[in-house]
Design a protein around this motif. Sequence first.
Motif, mmCIF file in Angstrom:
data_model
loop_
_atom_site.group_PDB
_atom_site.id
_atom_site.type_symbol
_atom_site.label_atom_id
_atom_site.label_comp_id
_atom_site.label_asym_id
_atom_site.label_seq_id
_atom_site.Cartn_x
_atom_site.Cartn_y
_atom_site.Cartn_z
ATOM 1 N N LEU A 186 4.314 19.382 -6.220
ATOM 2 C CA LEU A 186 5.465 19.197 -5.340
ATOM 3 C C LEU A 186 5.129 18.118 -4.313
ATOM 4 C CD1 LEU A 186 8.250 19.984 -4.178
ATOM 5 C CD2 LEU A 186 7.059 21.740 -2.803
ATOM 6 N N LEU A 187 5.957 17.074 -4.280
ATOM 7 C CA LEU A 187 5.764 15.979 -3.339
ATOM 8 C C LEU A 187 6.919 15.926 -2.357
ATOM 9 C CD1 LEU A 187 4.538 13.106 -5.695
ATOM 10 C CD2 LEU A 187 3.197 14.836 -4.478
ATOM 11 N N THR A 188 6.623 15.527 -1.132
ATOM 12 C CA THR A 188 7.655 15.334 -0.113
ATOM 13 C C THR A 188 7.426 13.999 0.575
ATOM 14 O OG1 THR A 188 6.329 16.454 1.596
ATOM 15 C CG2 THR A 188 7.853 17.826 0.326
ATOM 16 N N LEU A 189 8.474 13.501 1.224
ATOM 17 C CA LEU A 189 8.387 12.293 2.037
ATOM 18 C C LEU A 189 9.609 12.230 2.932
ATOM 19 C CD1 LEU A 189 10.598 9.993 0.888
ATOM 20 C CD2 LEU A 189 8.919 9.813 -0.935
ATOM 21 N N ASP A 190 9.537 11.349 3.923
ATOM 22 C CA ASP A 190 10.719 11.100 4.739
ATOM 23 C C ASP A 190 10.914 9.603 4.873
ATOM 24 O OD1 ASP A 190 9.600 10.074 7.499
ATOM 25 O OD2 ASP A 190 8.402 11.861 7.047
ATOM 26 N N THR A 191 12.162 9.201 5.120
ATOM 27 C CA THR A 191 12.493 7.790 5.253
ATOM 28 C C THR A 191 13.727 7.625 6.130
ATOM 29 O OG1 THR A 191 12.933 5.740 4.035
ATOM 30 C CG2 THR A 191 14.001 7.726 3.220
ATOM 31 N N ARG A 192 13.871 6.452 6.704
ATOM 32 C CA ARG A 192 15.060 6.185 7.507
ATOM 33 C C ARG A 192 16.280 6.105 6.592
ATOM 34 N NH1 ARG A 192 14.556 1.125 11.351
ATOM 35 N NH2 ARG A 192 14.246 0.110 9.322
ATOM 36 N N ALA A 193 17.349 6.733 6.999
ATOM 37 C CA ALA A 193 18.578 6.746 6.203
ATOM 38 C C ALA A 193 19.102 5.332 5.997
ATOM 39 C CB ALA A 193 19.635 7.605 6.891
ATOM 40 N N GLU A 194 19.606 5.090 4.794
ATOM 41 C CA GLU A 194 20.198 3.819 4.412
ATOM 42 C C GLU A 194 19.189 2.671 4.308
ATOM 43 O OE1 GLU A 194 22.311 5.710 6.863
ATOM 44 O OE2 GLU A 194 22.877 6.482 4.899
ATOM 45 N N THR A 215 0.838 -1.194 0.000
ATOM 46 C CA THR A 215 0.000 0.000 0.000
ATOM 47 C C THR A 215 0.874 1.246 0.000
ATOM 48 O OG1 THR A 215 -1.828 1.131 1.152
ATOM 49 C CG2 THR A 215 -0.161 0.089 2.523
ATOM 50 N N ALA A 216 0.279 2.352 -0.366
ATOM 51 C CA ALA A 216 0.922 3.660 -0.255
ATOM 52 C C ALA A 216 -0.180 4.704 -0.212
ATOM 53 C CB ALA A 216 1.864 3.935 -1.423
ATOM 54 N N MET A 217 0.138 5.859 0.395
ATOM 55 C CA MET A 217 -0.855 6.921 0.551
ATOM 56 C C MET A 217 -0.287 8.252 0.114
ATOM 57 S SD MET A 217 -2.648 6.081 4.215
ATOM 58 C CE MET A 217 -1.132 6.199 5.148
ATOM 59 N N LEU A 218 -1.199 9.121 -0.301
ATOM 60 C CA LEU A 218 -0.847 10.490 -0.642
ATOM 61 C C LEU A 218 -1.725 11.410 0.195
ATOM 62 C CD1 LEU A 218 0.900 12.216 -2.593
ATOM 63 C CD2 LEU A 218 -1.084 12.261 -4.116
ATOM 64 N N ASP A 219 -1.101 12.196 1.071
ATOM 65 C CA ASP A 219 -1.818 13.105 1.955
ATOM 66 C C ASP A 219 -2.025 14.438 1.244
ATOM 67 O OD1 ASP A 219 -2.868 14.577 3.996
ATOM 68 O OD2 ASP A 219 -1.148 14.409 5.337
ATOM 69 N N LEU A 220 -3.292 14.760 0.985
ATOM 70 C CA LEU A 220 -3.635 16.001 0.290
ATOM 71 C C LEU A 220 -4.063 17.105 1.248
ATOM 72 C CD1 LEU A 220 -5.810 14.417 -2.559
ATOM 73 C CD2 LEU A 220 -3.378 15.009 -2.664
ATOM 74 N N ASP A 221 -4.025 16.828 2.530
ATOM 75 C CA ASP A 221 -4.537 17.778 3.531
ATOM 76 C C ASP A 221 -3.447 18.784 3.897
ATOM 77 O OD1 ASP A 221 -6.236 18.986 5.276
ATOM 78 O OD2 ASP A 221 -6.023 17.490 6.862
ATOM 79 N N ARG A 226 1.048 21.191 -3.058
ATOM 80 C CA ARG A 226 1.928 20.204 -2.425
ATOM 81 C C ARG A 226 1.125 19.026 -1.882
ATOM 82 N NH1 ARG A 226 3.926 18.816 2.420
ATOM 83 N NH2 ARG A 226 2.668 20.346 3.571
ATOM 84 N N ALA A 227 1.782 17.864 -1.758
ATOM 85 C CA ALA A 227 1.210 16.682 -1.105
ATOM 86 C C ALA A 227 2.351 15.874 -0.516
ATOM 87 C CB ALA A 227 0.399 15.833 -2.078
ATOM 88 N N GLU A 228 2.029 15.002 0.440
ATOM 89 C CA GLU A 228 3.051 14.211 1.123
ATOM 90 C C GLU A 228 2.770 12.720 0.934
ATOM 91 O OE1 GLU A 228 5.124 13.718 5.563
ATOM 92 O OE2 GLU A 228 3.499 15.167 5.217
ATOM 93 N N VAL A 229 3.801 11.996 0.568
ATOM 94 C CA VAL A 229 3.713 10.542 0.424
ATOM 95 C C VAL A 229 3.914 9.907 1.791
ATOM 96 C CG1 VAL A 229 4.667 8.492 -0.693
ATOM 97 C CG2 VAL A 229 4.602 10.679 -1.925
ATOM 98 N N LYS A 230 3.017 8.976 2.141
ATOM 99 C CA LYS A 230 3.093 8.332 3.452
ATOM 100 C C LYS A 230 2.844 6.833 3.336
ATOM 101 C CE LYS A 230 1.705 12.280 6.315
ATOM 102 N NZ LYS A 230 0.777 12.741 7.384
ATOM 103 N N LYS A 231 3.399 6.101 4.289
ATOM 104 C CA LYS A 231 3.136 4.676 4.480
ATOM 105 C C LYS A 231 3.263 3.864 3.190
ATOM 106 C CE LYS A 231 2.202 4.642 8.947
ATOM 107 N NZ LYS A 231 2.710 6.002 9.241
#
Length: 330
Positions: free
Chosen positions: A283-291, A233-239, A247-252
């Motif tokens: 414009l999309l953003t996300l975060d992830t654990r390094a490596e 699964t994957a999600m796109l946060d539009l809020d 802008r939107a954020e990619v999550k999970k």
Amino acid sequence: MQPVLRAGRDDDADGFIALVSACWRDYPGCVMDLDGEVPELRALASHFANQGGTLLAAEQEGRIVGMAATRPAQDGAWELCKMYVAAGQRGHGLAHRLLDAVEDHARAQGAANLKLWTDTRFDRAHRFYEKNSFVRSGPLRALDDISHSIEFPYVKPLAGVQLLRLDAAGAASAEARLTRILQRCVESGASVSYLPPVDPAVFRAFWRRVSGQVAAGTRVLLGAWVDGVLAGTAMLDLDTPSNQPHRAEVKKLLVTPEARRRGVARLLMQRIEAEAQQAGRSLLTLDTRAEDAGDQLYRSLRWTEAGRIPGFALNADLTPCDTLIFWKNV
């Protein structure tokens, strides 16, 4: 002795009629008008054969205790029909055996998807289908019969890796499988906001909130099926705030360990980007654990690293880990 699965025959009619009638009696208001509404039960094998389908019977000591059928539908799909299991056989694996046999037959005929209709009152059946990776898809239908039946449509991708965007009904019906996906990923050490062990009720509550956000139009939810199993699964946060409508954020982004190395995560990310463009987000953003594996994936998809936050989160062993922030114009 376990029931034997075999091809259904027209001379099984009395057994099929008795089984269906008994199952319907479990639900108030479900009434059988045999010759007025379901006359096909008198020659059910011929009924499905004439449509290019097949019928299975489960027999135990000369008694029909289960049944299931399938036939070709539209757009390369097949339909699961007339699936019933006697009360004494429920919880003993017969329904799974029947479903597996139907899926194997449909796949052998080249089916891409398996569809079904189920009465809105058949809550036990709904739980079974949802645990087996079916999700609700499309509007309800009313049959205008003496039972005043209203039916839910369900679908399950069968072949290879397939993605679906889930609407609110689909998201709600997928909560059990999505809970399992999140649980397996956390257990395998993924850094997705939770530390093991986690009570599954916590995950179910999370997905229930997501279903509400999908209904509100503030979140896009994708599901990925691998060989008939909802496994990613994957999600796109539009809020986003009013000054960030672009802008939107990619999550999970999640894929169960068993389904990895099949290109599922890459396909989910590519579809997420397409969904963002369709929603007017550039414009999309996300975060992830390094490596992490995600780190390499995002770079290969031409995401740009914006920075690193040392010790932002904890690993499963409670050691700190760095988090990377990525962005991409689409």
